[in-house]
Scaffold this active site. Structure first.
Site, PDB file in Angstrom:
ATOM      1  N   ASP A   7       0.860  -1.186   0.000  1.00  0.00           N
ATOM      2  CA  ASP A   7       0.000   0.000   0.000  1.00  0.00           C
ATOM      3  C   ASP A   7       0.893   1.232   0.000  1.00  0.00           C
ATOM      4  O   ASP A   7       1.440   1.613   1.039  1.00  0.00           O
ATOM      5  CB  ASP A   7      -0.915  -0.019   1.228  1.00  0.00           C
ATOM      6  CG  ASP A   7      -1.615   1.312   1.463  1.00  0.00           C
ATOM      7  OD1 ASP A   7      -1.799   2.076   0.491  1.00  0.00           O
ATOM      8  OD2 ASP A   7      -1.974   1.585   2.626  1.00  0.00           O
ATOM      9  N   TYR A  87     -20.063   3.473  -9.197  1.00  0.00           N
ATOM     10  CA  TYR A  87     -19.530   4.837  -9.299  1.00  0.00           C
ATOM     11  C   TYR A  87     -19.601   5.311 -10.744  1.00  0.00           C
ATOM     12  O   TYR A  87     -19.279   4.572 -11.669  1.00  0.00           O
ATOM     13  CB  TYR A  87     -18.079   4.831  -8.818  1.00  0.00           C
ATOM     14  CG  TYR A  87     -17.577   6.119  -8.212  1.00  0.00           C
ATOM     15  CD1 TYR A  87     -18.243   6.724  -7.158  1.00  0.00           C
ATOM     16  CD2 TYR A  87     -16.398   6.703  -8.667  1.00  0.00           C
ATOM     17  CE1 TYR A  87     -17.757   7.880  -6.571  1.00  0.00           C
ATOM     18  CE2 TYR A  87     -15.904   7.861  -8.086  1.00  0.00           C
ATOM     19  CZ  TYR A  87     -16.586   8.449  -7.036  1.00  0.00           C
ATOM     20  OH  TYR A  87     -16.096   9.594  -6.464  1.00  0.00           O
ATOM     21  N   ASP A  96      -7.362   3.350  -2.865  1.00  0.00           N
ATOM     22  CA  ASP A  96      -7.496   3.047  -1.444  1.00  0.00           C
ATOM     23  C   ASP A  96      -8.959   2.964  -1.031  1.00  0.00           C
ATOM     24  O   ASP A  96      -9.335   2.132  -0.198  1.00  0.00           O
ATOM     25  CB  ASP A  96      -6.759   4.088  -0.602  1.00  0.00           C
ATOM     26  CG  ASP A  96      -7.119   5.527  -0.982  1.00  0.00           C
ATOM     27  OD1 ASP A  96      -7.763   5.730  -2.018  1.00  0.00           O
ATOM     28  OD2 ASP A  96      -6.736   6.430  -0.216  1.00  0.00           O
ATOM     29  N   ARG A  97      -9.814   3.782  -1.653  1.00  0.00           N
ATOM     30  CA  ARG A  97     -11.235   3.766  -1.297  1.00  0.00           C
ATOM     31  C   ARG A  97     -11.888   2.439  -1.690  1.00  0.00           C
ATOM     32  O   ARG A  97     -12.634   1.847  -0.907  1.00  0.00           O
ATOM     33  CB  ARG A  97     -11.960   4.929  -1.962  1.00  0.00           C
ATOM     34  CG  ARG A  97     -11.567   6.296  -1.434  1.00  0.00           C
ATOM     35  CD  ARG A  97     -12.227   7.408  -2.222  1.00  0.00           C
ATOM     36  NE  ARG A  97     -13.695   7.386  -2.063  1.00  0.00           N
ATOM     37  CZ  ARG A  97     -14.521   8.116  -2.800  1.00  0.00           C
ATOM     38  NH1 ARG A  97     -14.050   8.904  -3.756  1.00  0.00           N
ATOM     39  NH2 ARG A  97     -15.828   8.048  -2.592  1.00  0.00           N
ATOM     40  N   ASP A 117     -12.505   6.007   6.335  1.00  0.00           N
ATOM     41  CA  ASP A 117     -11.046   5.935   6.347  1.00  0.00           C
ATOM     42  C   ASP A 117     -10.516   7.288   6.808  1.00  0.00           C
ATOM     43  O   ASP A 117     -10.539   8.276   6.074  1.00  0.00           O
ATOM     44  CB  ASP A 117     -10.526   5.596   4.952  1.00  0.00           C
ATOM     45  CG  ASP A 117      -9.039   5.258   4.953  1.00  0.00           C
ATOM     46  OD1 ASP A 117      -8.358   5.559   5.953  1.00  0.00           O
ATOM     47  OD2 ASP A 117      -8.554   4.693   3.957  1.00  0.00           O
TER      48      ASP A 117
END
Length: 240
Positions: A7, A87, A96-97, A117
């Site tokens: 990450d 989306y 990351d979302r 987050d």
């Protein structure tokens, strides 16, 4: 099988090694390099690898990971994921979302989920009980709020997080500390309450660097999972 989970964030890089569903190794580095990965591989060899980065592509790193993994994925909008994505502009959706949402859905499938987050920015994302990512919101994180008050005014000091936060500030520093910290806690509770009115039996996941800091400051019950993003990346890697 061991999976390398990377990450790459804005300020640091988190490296996990998973065996099945369990994280068996963790390291945080300021800069991800092939030298760092070479050292890790000597002691903790892996078979497959996935990298999620918010700082752009690195061809040298990609080639190294391809050459040192049986299978390698750089997370992108073309990567297959185990949940639907509603989306409207998936190409602009932060990696990351979507990864934290995959992680939450893996832990609690077929449930209405709100994933918060709390990092550099704070994001609020919804996964519905049909296992579809619906969308969400992006707001300023706590440090960005402190810096904004300092940088965009002439006299306000730069304040940082503290454990003890008054409701009413008795000086300028306390007033900023209270306004930013309590204001963000009220924001989090407000979003949770609004989404609970829409999504029945909503479960709330809280993750990110400031998750623990806000867990005790909000009124709603949450599940704090610090490595939710890594869990999601591991799930994406193993999804076929």
């Amino acid at each position: 099988m061991k999976n390398l989970i990377i990450d790459q964030g804005n300020s640091s890089c988190k490296i996990n090694l998973f065996e099945g569903d369990q994280s068996i190794y963790f390291q945080r580095v300021e800069k991800l390099t092939t030298d760092v990965l070479t050292t890790i591989k000597k002691e903790h060899p892996w078979e497959e690898a996935i990298l999620s980065s918010v700082v752009g592509d690195d061809e040298e790193l990609d080639q190294w990971l391809k050459g040192n993994s049986q299978r390698y994925i750089r997370l992108s909008t073309d990567t297959k994921i185990p949940i639907g994505n509603l989306y409207k502009t998936p190409q602009t959706l932060g990696k990351d979302r979507i990864a934290v949402c995959v992680g939450a859905n893996y832990l609690e499938p077929n449930r209405n989920l709100l994933v918060i987050d709390a990092g550099t920015a704070i994001t609020y994302d919804i996964v519905n009980s049909n296992n579809n990512y619906v969308g969400g919101n992006i707001s300023l994180g706590i440090d960005m709020r402190f810096k904004a008050l300092h940088n965009f005014t002439q006299k306000l000091p730069l304040v940082s997080q503290e454990e003890e936060v008054p409701l009413t500030g008795m000086n300028t520093q306390e007033a900023i500390l209270s306004g930013v910290t309590n204001g963000l806690a009220y924001e989090i509770d407000g979003f949770i309450n609004s989404y609970k009115a829409i999504y029945p039996e909503l479960l709330v996941f809280l993750t990110g660097g400031n998750a623990k800091y806000f867990e005790k400051r909000i009124k709603n019950s949450t599940f704090v999972v610090q490595n939710l993003l890594s869990i999601g990346l591991n799930r994406i890697l193993t999804f076929r």
